[in-house]
Design an enzyme around this catalytic site. Structure first.
Site, PDB file in Angstrom:
ATOM      1  N   THR A   1      12.144  -5.206  -9.808  1.00  0.00           N
ATOM      2  CA  THR A   1      11.538  -5.871 -10.967  1.00  0.00           C
ATOM      3  C   THR A   1      11.000  -4.765 -11.882  1.00  0.00           C
ATOM      4  O   THR A   1       9.788  -4.606 -12.019  1.00  0.00           O
ATOM      5  CB  THR A   1      10.378  -6.806 -10.538  1.00  0.00           C
ATOM      6  OG1 THR A   1       9.469  -6.066  -9.705  1.00  0.00           O
ATOM      7  CG2 THR A   1      10.868  -8.015  -9.783  1.00  0.00           C
TER       8      THR A   1
ATOM      9  N   PHE B   1       2.555  -4.912   0.823  1.00  0.00           N
ATOM     10  CA  PHE B   1       1.481  -3.955   0.521  1.00  0.00           C
ATOM     11  C   PHE B   1       1.821  -2.607   1.159  1.00  0.00           C
ATOM     12  O   PHE B   1       0.974  -1.956   1.758  1.00  0.00           O
ATOM     13  CB  PHE B   1       0.139  -4.479   1.054  1.00  0.00           C
ATOM     14  CG  PHE B   1      -0.278  -5.793   0.463  1.00  0.00           C
ATOM     15  CD1 PHE B   1      -0.858  -5.857  -0.797  1.00  0.00           C
ATOM     16  CD2 PHE B   1      -0.061  -6.979   1.149  1.00  0.00           C
ATOM     17  CE1 PHE B   1      -1.230  -7.076  -1.348  1.00  0.00           C
ATOM     18  CE2 PHE B   1      -0.433  -8.205   0.608  1.00  0.00           C
ATOM     19  CZ  PHE B   1      -1.022  -8.255  -0.649  1.00  0.00           C
ATOM     20  N   LEU B   2       3.097  -2.230   1.076  1.00  0.00           N
ATOM     21  CA  LEU B   2       3.563  -1.031   1.778  1.00  0.00           C
ATOM     22  C   LEU B   2       3.311   0.218   0.956  1.00  0.00           C
ATOM     23  O   LEU B   2       3.675   0.274  -0.211  1.00  0.00           O
ATOM     24  CB  LEU B   2       5.068  -1.142   2.051  1.00  0.00           C
ATOM     25  CG  LEU B   2       5.545  -2.419   2.741  1.00  0.00           C
ATOM     26  CD1 LEU B   2       7.068  -2.444   2.803  1.00  0.00           C
ATOM     27  CD2 LEU B   2       4.944  -2.504   4.133  1.00  0.00           C
TER      28      LEU B   2
ATOM     29  N   LYS C   1      -1.446  -9.688  -5.128  1.00  0.00           N
ATOM     30  CA  LYS C   1      -0.762  -8.395  -5.116  1.00  0.00           C
ATOM     31  C   LYS C   1      -1.166  -7.549  -6.330  1.00  0.00           C
ATOM     32  O   LYS C   1      -1.529  -6.378  -6.215  1.00  0.00           O
ATOM     33  CB  LYS C   1       0.752  -8.626  -5.075  1.00  0.00           C
ATOM     34  CG  LYS C   1       1.603  -7.422  -5.374  1.00  0.00           C
ATOM     35  CD  LYS C   1       1.539  -6.394  -4.251  1.00  0.00           C
ATOM     36  CE  LYS C   1       2.060  -5.060  -4.708  1.00  0.00           C
ATOM     37  NZ  LYS C   1       3.148  -4.526  -3.998  1.00  0.00           N
TER      38      LYS C   1
ATOM     39  N   ALA D   1     -10.462  12.237  -6.064  1.00  0.00           N
ATOM     40  CA  ALA D   1     -10.124  12.621  -7.438  1.00  0.00           C
ATOM     41  C   ALA D   1      -8.844  13.450  -7.416  1.00  0.00           C
ATOM     42  O   ALA D   1      -8.568  14.170  -6.459  1.00  0.00           O
ATOM     43  CB  ALA D   1     -11.264  13.411  -8.041  1.00  0.00           C
ATOM     44  N   GLY D   2      -8.057  13.346  -8.464  1.00  0.00           N
ATOM     45  CA  GLY D   2      -6.794  14.082  -8.519  1.00  0.00           C
ATOM     46  C   GLY D   2      -6.233  14.083  -9.921  1.00  0.00           C
ATOM     47  O   GLY D   2      -6.961  13.845 -10.894  1.00  0.00           O
TER      48      GLY D   2
ATOM     49  N   CYS E   1       4.290   1.590  -7.911  1.00  0.00           N
ATOM     50  CA  CYS E   1       3.506   0.344  -7.994  1.00  0.00           C
ATOM     51  C   CYS E   1       2.364   0.363  -9.002  1.00  0.00           C
ATOM     52  O   CYS E   1       2.328  -0.478  -9.901  1.00  0.00           O
ATOM     53  CB  CYS E   1       2.949  -0.003  -6.620  1.00  0.00           C
ATOM     54  SG  CYS E   1       4.206  -0.614  -5.504  1.00  0.00           S
TER      55      CYS E   1
ATOM     56  N   LYS F   1       3.171  11.597  -4.490  1.00  0.00           N
ATOM     57  CA  LYS F   1       2.282  11.739  -3.334  1.00  0.00           C
ATOM     58  C   LYS F   1       3.101  12.378  -2.217  1.00  0.00           C
ATOM     59  O   LYS F   1       4.329  12.475  -2.332  1.00  0.00           O
ATOM     60  CB  LYS F   1       1.723  10.376  -2.904  1.00  0.00           C
ATOM     61  CG  LYS F   1       2.786   9.416  -2.392  1.00  0.00           C
ATOM     62  CD  LYS F   1       2.210   8.066  -2.078  1.00  0.00           C
ATOM     63  CE  LYS F   1       1.892   7.918  -0.623  1.00  0.00           C
ATOM     64  NZ  LYS F   1       1.551   6.557  -0.222  1.00  0.00           N
TER      65      LYS F   1
END
Ligand code: UDX
Length: 447
Positions: free
Chosen positions: A86, A152-153, A207, A255-256, A263, A324
């Protein structure tokens, strides 16, 4: 119970494989023949730790099948998951539903016997009703029900998240469909996984609300980090001090360089569109989206400042390109903003990522790629850590210093204690803790 999953992207493949691991007979369907051929050979289209082994085991045990034949797979199924993409409309941010709608119509004409259709893709509020209508129109005699069951993966830990979820959310209207979904997730009863049954609209919104809330936590702590840099506070102490309050919780307060991935950026934009549609726009989410966009652009300025105000003709070594660790996914990664900005400012880039190099080549031009972390540091004017892969957490700092032309590290993930790096004679710039007294590191660590 026979399960069919349509779409072998990230969500579909993990869902299908894990349900096969539970013991169900699962058929995963995709239009892309090359992808299905590869899956038959054990070639997995994404990098997700543990997935290859699980696919192989379940294929060998004859519980997991891959096919391009939607017709047969749907006809025999008790439950059909719709797990196709989507994507965001680039203009509006609205979720593009064309693939879900097309699958709904194709499924409709192939249904045999009572079947539960499950929307697993992240879909706007109202989708269960729309899919129900499409199926009814395409096949008025079909005996079916459409149910919402959002995923919620997290990439990188998707199998663990599927096997040991915090909760299962199901939006459905009847006890009959509820019973089918209870049976499907029965293997999780032993773990006492909470199961929330609600109406489809609530399930669909949960979600978006969950992801927007997590994105809000990140954007909030990032702004606190900026404030810390100005006022002499330390953002890791702030996160800890806030997180110890059980009402707040310690997660998602690191923080980053700004959130990325498949998502948060997409779901926050889609939620804004839903708000508009219903004339109830969540303006907090609008502020979060703007703050995160700004954050990613700010990171290049931060690096340039750390390099003395200019990166013209300087070589910058970059560690980490994916959004990530433990994924090869580059979608909305902060590196996509940072690297071109540095290049525009005149820098040359040498980069390394443990899994993202193939994907990176589609996004960047004029980058030199290294074989490992140290490879890219040779004669660099600064080292920048964008993604906190484990192998960047314990670099040999003496070696780092000897390789860099100018011993400067810009750590956008706060991987190292300030005292440890400065002991090596390296100049260290991190996020929201530039003014920290080294002794504070110890206090935080021991808490
Ligand atoms: C997320 C949700 O966590 C998951 O439940 C949902 O179904 C899909 O989206 P994912 O995108 O895989 O999962 O990664 P996540 O671990 O949530 O991180 C998202 C982004 O936020 C990354 O860019 C990460 O670096 C960033 N992040 C996360 C922070 O900057 N700080 C944090 O404290 C946590």
């Amino acid at each position: 119970m026979k399960v069919t999953v349509i779409g072998t992207g990230y969500v579909g493949l993990v869902t299908g494989t894990c349900l096969a691991e539970f013991g169900f007979e699962v058929t995963c369907v995709d239009k892309d023949k090359a992808k299905i051929d590869n899956l038959h050979k054990g070639i997995i289209p994404i990098y997700e730790p543990g997935l290859d082994r699980l696919v192989e085991t379940n294929q060998n045990k004859k519980r997991l099948f891959f096919t391009t034949d939607l017709r047969e797979a749907v006809a025999k199924a008790d439950v059909v998951f719709i797990a196709v993409g989507t994507p965001s409309d680039p203009e509006t941010g609205r979720a593009d539903m064309q693939y879900v709608h097309a699958v709904a119509k194709e499924v409709a004409v192939n249904l045999e016997g009572y079947t539960v259709l499950v929307t697993k893709s992240t879909v706007p509020v109202g989708t269960v009703r729309v899919v129900t209508k499409l199926v009814q129109e395409a096949n008025p005699s079909a005996e079916f029900e459409v149910v919402s069951n959002p995923e919620f993966l997290r990439e990188g830990s998707a199998i663990e998240d599927f096997m040991r979820p915090n909760r299962i959310v199901i939006g459905c209207d009847t006890k009959r469909a509820e019973a089918v979904m209870r049976e499907l997730y029965r293997p999780l009863y032993l773990l006492e996984t909470p199961m929330l049954f609600t109406n489809p609209e609530s399930s669909e919104l949960i979600k978006y609300a969950a992801n927007a809330f997590l994105a809000t936590k990140i954007a909030f702590i990032n702004q606190m980090a900026d404030l810390c840099e100005e006022c002499g506070a330390d953002v890791q102490a702030i996160s800890k001090g806030m997180g110890l309050d059980h009402r707040i919780g310690s997660k998602f307060l690191h923080a980053g360089p700004g959130y990325g991935g498949s998502c948060f950026p997409k779901d926050t934009l889609a939620l804004l569109q839903t708000g508009k549609d219903f004339n109830a726009e969540p303006t907090i989410v609008r502020a979060v989206v703007a703050a995160n966009d700004e954050r990613k652009r700010d990171m290049a300025r931060k690096i340039i400042k750390a390099c003395g105000g200019s990166v013209r003709d300087k070589k910058i070594a970059i560690l980490g390109l994916t959004f990530k660790p433990n994924t090869d996914d580059m979608r909305d990664s902060p590196s996509l903003d940072i690297i071109p900005d540095l290049q525009r400012a005149g820098a040359s880039i040498a980069a390394f990522d443990p899994q993202g190099l193939k994907e990176a080549q589609e996004h960047f031009t004029n980058i030199e790629y290294g074989q490992d972390a140290y490879d890219v540091m040779q004669n660099a004017d600064a080292l920048v850590i964008i993604t906190e892969w484990n192998e960047f957490r314990a670099l040999d700092l003496e070696k780092v210093k000897s390789l860099l032309k100018i011993p400067t590290i810009v750590d956008l993930r706060n991987v190292y204690p300030i005292s440890e790096i400065e002991k090596q004679g390296l100049t260290y710039h991190s996020i929201g803790r530039t003014a920290l007294d080294p002794s504070c590191d110890t206090v935080i660590k021991s808490a």
